[in-house]
Design an enzyme around this catalytic site. Structure first.
Site, mmCIF file in Angstrom:
data_model
loop_
_atom_site.group_PDB
_atom_site.id
_atom_site.type_symbol
_atom_site.label_atom_id
_atom_site.label_comp_id
_atom_site.label_asym_id
_atom_site.label_seq_id
_atom_site.Cartn_x
_atom_site.Cartn_y
_atom_site.Cartn_z
ATOM 1 N N HIS A 18 0.698 2.164 0.617
ATOM 2 C CA HIS A 18 0.158 1.333 1.707
ATOM 3 C C HIS A 18 0.144 2.121 3.020
ATOM 4 O O HIS A 18 -0.832 2.094 3.767
ATOM 5 C CB HIS A 18 1.023 0.077 1.919
ATOM 6 C CG HIS A 18 1.101 -0.853 0.756
ATOM 7 N ND1 HIS A 18 2.292 -1.340 0.264
ATOM 8 C CD2 HIS A 18 0.134 -1.401 -0.020
ATOM 9 C CE1 HIS A 18 2.057 -2.155 -0.738
ATOM 10 N NE2 HIS A 18 0.756 -2.212 -0.939
ATOM 11 N N LYS A 42 1.944 -17.828 -6.130
ATOM 12 C CA LYS A 42 2.498 -16.514 -6.468
ATOM 13 C C LYS A 42 3.997 -16.499 -6.191
ATOM 14 O O LYS A 42 4.448 -17.071 -5.197
ATOM 15 C CB LYS A 42 1.805 -15.456 -5.595
ATOM 16 C CG LYS A 42 1.556 -14.138 -6.284
ATOM 17 C CD LYS A 42 0.551 -13.313 -5.507
ATOM 18 C CE LYS A 42 0.621 -11.849 -5.861
ATOM 19 N NZ LYS A 42 -0.381 -11.060 -5.145
ATOM 20 N N ARG A 91 -6.606 2.699 -6.474
ATOM 21 C CA ARG A 91 -5.798 3.676 -7.198
ATOM 22 C C ARG A 91 -6.499 4.188 -8.436
ATOM 23 O O ARG A 91 -6.292 5.310 -8.862
ATOM 24 C CB ARG A 91 -4.460 3.048 -7.622
ATOM 25 C CG ARG A 91 -3.530 2.793 -6.492
ATOM 26 C CD ARG A 91 -2.462 1.809 -6.875
ATOM 27 N NE ARG A 91 -3.021 0.483 -7.013
ATOM 28 C CZ ARG A 91 -2.316 -0.626 -6.943
ATOM 29 N NH1 ARG A 91 -1.008 -0.567 -6.791
ATOM 30 N NH2 ARG A 91 -2.898 -1.797 -7.049
ATOM 31 N N SER A 128 3.529 -2.136 -5.904
ATOM 32 C CA SER A 128 4.680 -2.997 -5.578
ATOM 33 C C SER A 128 5.296 -3.566 -6.847
ATOM 34 O O SER A 128 6.506 -3.770 -6.916
ATOM 35 C CB SER A 128 4.246 -4.121 -4.638
ATOM 36 O OG SER A 128 3.860 -3.591 -3.390
HETATM 37 P P1 ADP Z 1 -2.450 -7.396 -3.291
HETATM 38 O O1 ADP Z 1 -1.536 -8.444 -3.854
HETATM 39 O O2 ADP Z 1 -3.517 -7.933 -2.377
HETATM 40 O O3 ADP Z 1 -2.984 -6.396 -4.277
HETATM 41 P P2 ADP Z 1 -0.661 -5.314 -2.403
HETATM 42 O O4 ADP Z 1 0.386 -5.498 -1.377
HETATM 43 O O5 ADP Z 1 -0.235 -5.003 -3.782
HETATM 44 O O6 ADP Z 1 -1.522 -6.624 -2.301
HETATM 45 O O7 ADP Z 1 -1.679 -4.194 -1.933
HETATM 46 C C1 ADP Z 1 -2.345 -4.270 -0.707
HETATM 47 C C2 ADP Z 1 -3.473 -3.251 -0.676
HETATM 48 O O8 ADP Z 1 -2.948 -1.939 -0.829
HETATM 49 C C3 ADP Z 1 -4.493 -3.401 -1.803
HETATM 50 O O9 ADP Z 1 -5.768 -3.061 -1.298
HETATM 51 C C4 ADP Z 1 -4.075 -2.382 -2.815
HETATM 52 O O10 ADP Z 1 -5.156 -1.938 -3.592
HETATM 53 C C5 ADP Z 1 -3.599 -1.286 -1.891
HETATM 54 N N1 ADP Z 1 -2.647 -0.419 -2.567
HETATM 55 C C6 ADP Z 1 -1.540 -0.765 -3.243
HETATM 56 N N2 ADP Z 1 -0.913 0.306 -3.747
HETATM 57 C C7 ADP Z 1 -1.651 1.380 -3.372
HETATM 58 C C8 ADP Z 1 -1.532 2.793 -3.604
HETATM 59 N N3 ADP Z 1 -0.542 3.308 -4.326
HETATM 60 N N4 ADP Z 1 -2.485 3.595 -3.076
HETATM 61 C C9 ADP Z 1 -3.495 3.063 -2.370
HETATM 62 N N5 ADP Z 1 -3.670 1.748 -2.128
HETATM 63 C C10 ADP Z 1 -2.761 0.915 -2.622
#
Ligand code: ADP
Length: 156
Positions: A18, A42, A91, A128
């Site tokens: 992030h 969720k 990703r 996450s």
């Molecule tokens: P969501 O539940 O909306 O997927 P996340 O908190 O998991 O929320 O992710 C928020 C954003 O960060 C999303 O656009 C996700 O694709 C991006 N993201 C998560 N992990 C990575 C990573 N390792 N590299 C790049 N972008 C990421």
């Protein structure tokens, strides 16, 4: 006109993937709103307060960034904030397939332009979900999250 983007997510917890996306997008926008979407269906590991607090700690030195949370449709939230853009990280091809239709709908319904950022190879395996698994099982995520935050695990 101010160029404003929303970077929405659960951030449960925030990790280096992030962080990288935000850092790479900062030069493109006047303002980035990092927003935690609250989905009542969720189940989260960390409280909303804790997740907001981590985001604030990580980005407190960056005047272009604001941190908040929202309920409901992300496109509606963007409109309320007068944000023309949404940032999403990609990703892999699964992320792309999932995000594609959402971005097309957000453009159609809200006129929101989604900007996709391909993660670096180093951060591509980070999610996450994996971090929560490590945390729940007592492993250390110290190298995977921003240095400013400390996440306590069950054993360490
Ligand atoms: P969501 O539940 O909306 O997927 P996340 O908190 O998991 O929320 O992710 C928020 C954003 O960060 C999303 O656009 C996700 O694709 C991006 N993201 C998560 N992990 C990575 C990573 N390792 N590299 C790049 N972008 C990421």
């Amino acid at each position: 006109m101010m160029k404003t983007a929303v970077f929405p997510g659960s951030f449960d917890p925030i990790h280096n993937g992030h962080l990288e996306i935000v850092q790479r997008m900062l030069p493109l926008f006047d303002k980035i709103i990092i927003a935690i979407g609250i989905n009542p269906d969720k189940k989260y590991l960390f409280s909303l307060e804790q997740r907001l607090n981590w985001l604030e700690q990580v980005f407190n030195n960056e005047p272009k960034i604001s941190i908040t949370s929202y309920h409901g449709l992300t496109a509606e939230f963007c409109k309320q904030q007068q944000a023309q853009y949404m940032i999403r990280g990609l990703r892999n091809s699964n992320d792309f397939e999932f995000e594609k239709a959402i971005a097309q709908m957000n453009k159609k319904l809200g006129g929101i332009e989604t900007v996709f950022v391909i993660s670096s190879p180093e951060h591509a395996p980070l999610s996450s979900t994996i971090l929560r698994d490590i945390i729940i099982n007592g492993g250390s995520v110290a190298d995977l999250v921003p240095v400013k935050i400390a996440i306590k695990t069950n054993n360490k």
